[in-house]
Design a protein around this motif. Sequence first.
Motif, PDB file in Angstrom:
ATOM      1  N   ALA A 145       0.058   2.384  -6.024  1.00 25.29           N
ATOM      2  CA  ALA A 145      -1.180   1.645  -5.770  1.00 25.29           C
ATOM      3  C   ALA A 145      -1.572   1.716  -4.298  1.00 25.29           C
ATOM      4  O   ALA A 145      -2.753   1.916  -3.970  1.00 25.29           O
ATOM      5  CB  ALA A 145      -1.026   0.196  -6.218  1.00 25.29           C
ATOM      6  N   ALA A 146      -0.603   1.579  -3.412  1.00 26.42           N
ATOM      7  CA  ALA A 146      -0.887   1.651  -1.967  1.00 26.42           C
ATOM      8  C   ALA A 146      -1.359   3.049  -1.580  1.00 26.42           C
ATOM      9  O   ALA A 146      -2.301   3.198  -0.787  1.00 26.42           O
ATOM     10  CB  ALA A 146       0.357   1.261  -1.173  1.00 26.42           C
ATOM     11  N   PHE A 147      -0.731   4.081  -2.130  1.00 29.59           N
ATOM     12  CA  PHE A 147      -1.128   5.452  -1.824  1.00 29.59           C
ATOM     13  C   PHE A 147      -2.547   5.743  -2.311  1.00 29.59           C
ATOM     14  O   PHE A 147      -3.353   6.334  -1.592  1.00 29.59           O
ATOM     15  CB  PHE A 147      -0.134   6.442  -2.453  1.00 29.59           C
ATOM     16  CG  PHE A 147      -0.478   7.876  -2.200  1.00 29.59           C
ATOM     17  CD1 PHE A 147      -0.254   8.451  -0.956  1.00 29.59           C
ATOM     18  CD2 PHE A 147      -1.031   8.664  -3.198  1.00 29.59           C
ATOM     19  CE1 PHE A 147      -0.584   9.785  -0.711  1.00 29.59           C
ATOM     20  CE2 PHE A 147      -1.359   9.995  -2.973  1.00 29.59           C
ATOM     21  CZ  PHE A 147      -1.130  10.548  -1.725  1.00 29.59           C
ATOM     22  N   ILE A 148      -2.848   5.305  -3.517  1.00 33.60           N
ATOM     23  CA  ILE A 148      -4.182   5.537  -4.070  1.00 33.60           C
ATOM     24  C   ILE A 148      -5.243   4.825  -3.239  1.00 33.60           C
ATOM     25  O   ILE A 148      -6.286   5.399  -2.924  1.00 33.60           O
ATOM     26  CB  ILE A 148      -4.252   5.107  -5.548  1.00 33.60           C
ATOM     27  CG1 ILE A 148      -3.410   6.051  -6.407  1.00 33.60           C
ATOM     28  CG2 ILE A 148      -5.689   5.080  -6.052  1.00 33.60           C
ATOM     29  CD1 ILE A 148      -3.226   5.581  -7.840  1.00 33.60           C
ATOM     30  N   ALA A 149      -4.972   3.579  -2.851  1.00 30.94           N
ATOM     31  CA  ALA A 149      -5.926   2.827  -2.032  1.00 30.94           C
ATOM     32  C   ALA A 149      -6.135   3.512  -0.680  1.00 30.94           C
ATOM     33  O   ALA A 149      -7.275   3.611  -0.193  1.00 30.94           O
ATOM     34  CB  ALA A 149      -5.442   1.394  -1.838  1.00 30.94           C
ATOM     35  N   MET A 150      -5.047   3.999  -0.077  1.00 34.18           N
ATOM     36  CA  MET A 150      -5.159   4.698   1.202  1.00 34.18           C
ATOM     37  C   MET A 150      -5.987   5.978   1.047  1.00 34.18           C
ATOM     38  O   MET A 150      -6.879   6.254   1.863  1.00 34.18           O
ATOM     39  CB  MET A 150      -3.773   5.039   1.744  1.00 34.18           C
ATOM     40  CG  MET A 150      -3.811   5.786   3.078  1.00 34.18           C
ATOM     41  SD  MET A 150      -2.236   6.490   3.549  1.00 34.18           S
ATOM     42  CE  MET A 150      -2.000   7.718   2.284  1.00 34.18           C
ATOM     43  N   CYS A 151      -5.727   6.737  -0.011  1.00 35.27           N
ATOM     44  CA  CYS A 151      -6.488   7.977  -0.243  1.00 35.27           C
ATOM     45  C   CYS A 151      -7.966   7.677  -0.441  1.00 35.27           C
ATOM     46  O   CYS A 151      -8.817   8.363   0.124  1.00 35.27           O
ATOM     47  CB  CYS A 151      -5.937   8.724  -1.457  1.00 35.27           C
ATOM     48  SG  CYS A 151      -4.310   9.457  -1.181  1.00 35.27           S
ATOM     49  N   ARG A 152      -8.249   6.677  -1.225  1.00 37.90           N
ATOM     50  CA  ARG A 152      -9.657   6.318  -1.462  1.00 37.90           C
ATOM     51  C   ARG A 152     -10.357   6.028  -0.149  1.00 37.90           C
ATOM     52  O   ARG A 152     -11.473   6.501   0.105  1.00 37.90           O
ATOM     53  CB  ARG A 152      -9.743   5.106  -2.377  1.00 37.90           C
ATOM     54  CG  ARG A 152     -11.179   4.641  -2.561  1.00 37.90           C
ATOM     55  CD  ARG A 152     -11.258   3.384  -3.398  1.00 37.90           C
ATOM     56  NE  ARG A 152     -12.654   3.022  -3.562  1.00 37.90           N
ATOM     57  CZ  ARG A 152     -13.151   1.855  -3.209  1.00 37.90           C
ATOM     58  NH1 ARG A 152     -12.398   0.939  -2.678  1.00 37.90           N
ATOM     59  NH2 ARG A 152     -14.438   1.613  -3.402  1.00 37.90           N
ATOM     60  N   ASN A 153      -9.714   5.237   0.713  1.00 40.27           N
ATOM     61  CA  ASN A 153     -10.329   4.888   1.988  1.00 40.27           C
ATOM     62  C   ASN A 153     -10.459   6.099   2.906  1.00 40.27           C
ATOM     63  O   ASN A 153     -11.500   6.267   3.554  1.00 40.27           O
ATOM     64  CB  ASN A 153      -9.537   3.761   2.673  1.00 40.27           C
ATOM     65  CG  ASN A 153      -9.689   2.441   1.945  1.00 40.27           C
ATOM     66  OD1 ASN A 153     -10.719   2.165   1.353  1.00 40.27           O
ATOM     67  ND2 ASN A 153      -8.645   1.636   1.981  1.00 40.27           N
ATOM     68  N   LEU A 154      -9.434   6.928   2.961  1.00 34.64           N
ATOM     69  CA  LEU A 154      -9.519   8.132   3.794  1.00 34.64           C
ATOM     70  C   LEU A 154     -10.609   9.077   3.307  1.00 34.64           C
ATOM     71  O   LEU A 154     -11.407   9.595   4.103  1.00 34.64           O
ATOM     72  CB  LEU A 154      -8.167   8.866   3.806  1.00 34.64           C
ATOM     73  CG  LEU A 154      -7.045   8.221   4.577  1.00 34.64           C
ATOM     74  CD1 LEU A 154      -5.744   8.975   4.346  1.00 34.64           C
ATOM     75  CD2 LEU A 154      -7.369   8.169   6.066  1.00 34.64           C
ATOM     76  N   PHE A 155     -10.657   9.309   2.010  1.00 32.51           N
ATOM     77  CA  PHE A 155     -11.635  10.238   1.471  1.00 32.51           C
ATOM     78  C   PHE A 155     -13.062   9.688   1.586  1.00 32.51           C
ATOM     79  O   PHE A 155     -13.995  10.451   1.823  1.00 32.51           O
ATOM     80  CB  PHE A 155     -11.334  10.568   0.006  1.00 32.51           C
ATOM     81  CG  PHE A 155      -9.999  11.235  -0.214  1.00 32.51           C
ATOM     82  CD1 PHE A 155      -9.308  11.862   0.816  1.00 32.51           C
ATOM     83  CD2 PHE A 155      -9.410  11.218  -1.467  1.00 32.51           C
ATOM     84  CE1 PHE A 155      -8.073  12.462   0.594  1.00 32.51           C
ATOM     85  CE2 PHE A 155      -8.190  11.830  -1.702  1.00 32.51           C
ATOM     86  CZ  PHE A 155      -7.521  12.449  -0.670  1.00 32.51           C
ATOM     87  N   ALA A 156     -13.205   8.383   1.432  1.00 33.17           N
ATOM     88  CA  ALA A 156     -14.542   7.780   1.538  1.00 33.17           C
ATOM     89  C   ALA A 156     -15.098   7.931   2.958  1.00 33.17           C
ATOM     90  O   ALA A 156     -16.306   8.053   3.139  1.00 33.17           O
ATOM     91  CB  ALA A 156     -14.491   6.308   1.146  1.00 33.17           C
ATOM     92  N   HIS A 157     -14.192   7.914   3.931  1.00 22.61           N
ATOM     93  CA  HIS A 157     -14.629   8.073   5.331  1.00 22.61           C
ATOM     94  C   HIS A 157     -14.495   9.508   5.801  1.00 22.61           C
ATOM     95  O   HIS A 157     -14.588   9.789   6.997  1.00 22.61           O
ATOM     96  CB  HIS A 157     -13.817   7.120   6.224  1.00 22.61           C
ATOM     97  CG  HIS A 157     -14.112   5.688   5.914  1.00 22.61           C
ATOM     98  ND1 HIS A 157     -13.306   4.939   5.077  1.00 22.61           N
ATOM     99  CD2 HIS A 157     -15.115   4.886   6.290  1.00 22.61           C
ATOM    100  CE1 HIS A 157     -13.807   3.723   4.980  1.00 22.61           C
ATOM    101  NE2 HIS A 157     -14.916   3.668   5.696  1.00 22.61           N
ATOM    102  N   GLN A 158     -14.254  10.410   4.866  1.00 19.17           N
ATOM    103  CA  GLN A 158     -14.177  11.849   5.098  1.00 19.17           C
ATOM    104  C   GLN A 158     -13.194  12.218   6.201  1.00 19.17           C
ATOM    105  O   GLN A 158     -13.481  13.051   7.067  1.00 19.17           O
ATOM    106  CB  GLN A 158     -15.566  12.413   5.377  1.00 19.17           C
ATOM    107  CG  GLN A 158     -16.499  12.091   4.240  1.00 19.17           C
ATOM    108  CD  GLN A 158     -17.571  13.126   4.049  1.00 19.17           C
ATOM    109  OE1 GLN A 158     -17.509  14.196   4.630  1.00 19.17           O
ATOM    110  NE2 GLN A 158     -18.514  12.801   3.202  1.00 19.17           N
ATOM    111  N   VAL A 159     -12.027  11.590   6.146  1.00 18.78           N
ATOM    112  CA  VAL A 159     -10.979  11.879   7.124  1.00 18.78           C
ATOM    113  C   VAL A 159     -10.126  13.003   6.601  1.00 18.78           C
ATOM    114  O   VAL A 159      -9.856  13.129   5.457  1.00 18.78           O
ATOM    115  CB  VAL A 159     -10.106  10.619   7.371  1.00 18.78           C
ATOM    116  CG1 VAL A 159      -8.961  10.940   8.289  1.00 18.78           C
ATOM    117  CG2 VAL A 159     -10.966   9.526   7.946  1.00 18.78           C
TER     118      VAL A 159
END
Length: 159
Positions: A145-159
Amino acid sequence: MQGPPRAPHRPFPRTGMPALAALLLALVPALAWAQVKPFSTEPAAFLQDVNTLMVDADKKEGRAFMERTFTPVWNGGFLDAARQRRVIDVANFMQKKRFDAFPHFRDYFAAVAAFPAGGRSTAEFDAWMQGMEQLVEKGRKQNVAAFIAMCRNLFAHQV
């Protein structure tokens, strides 16, 4: 003068209702631990299953998420049949581990949708999915769950 004495009130007539009530109470825990129905492996039915999950969990946010974010990507061509199958497989592992619609499935599907929206390649998606498959199969629920949340945030900000 008072009338004849009344019989005591019985909540259940002597017709086996206490036995039926006891049976129902015994079944409640069994129903709570029943197997979660997996998502369909057919892409169109899977999309409907996901839509039902998300909208049932939160009508307003679920409908908006499905219409604006996930459905366009699912039907948009970035995810060919093999990639859709991988997305379904991970979702079924998540379903088996009883992840919640919000935030877990929303975050996962948002991360999937962020690949084409952010201009990422299918090779990047495949590499990410390979990691997701391994993590979901072997990792602890809270770590996934933590990994998925981190990925979502990174990808949403195009990092």
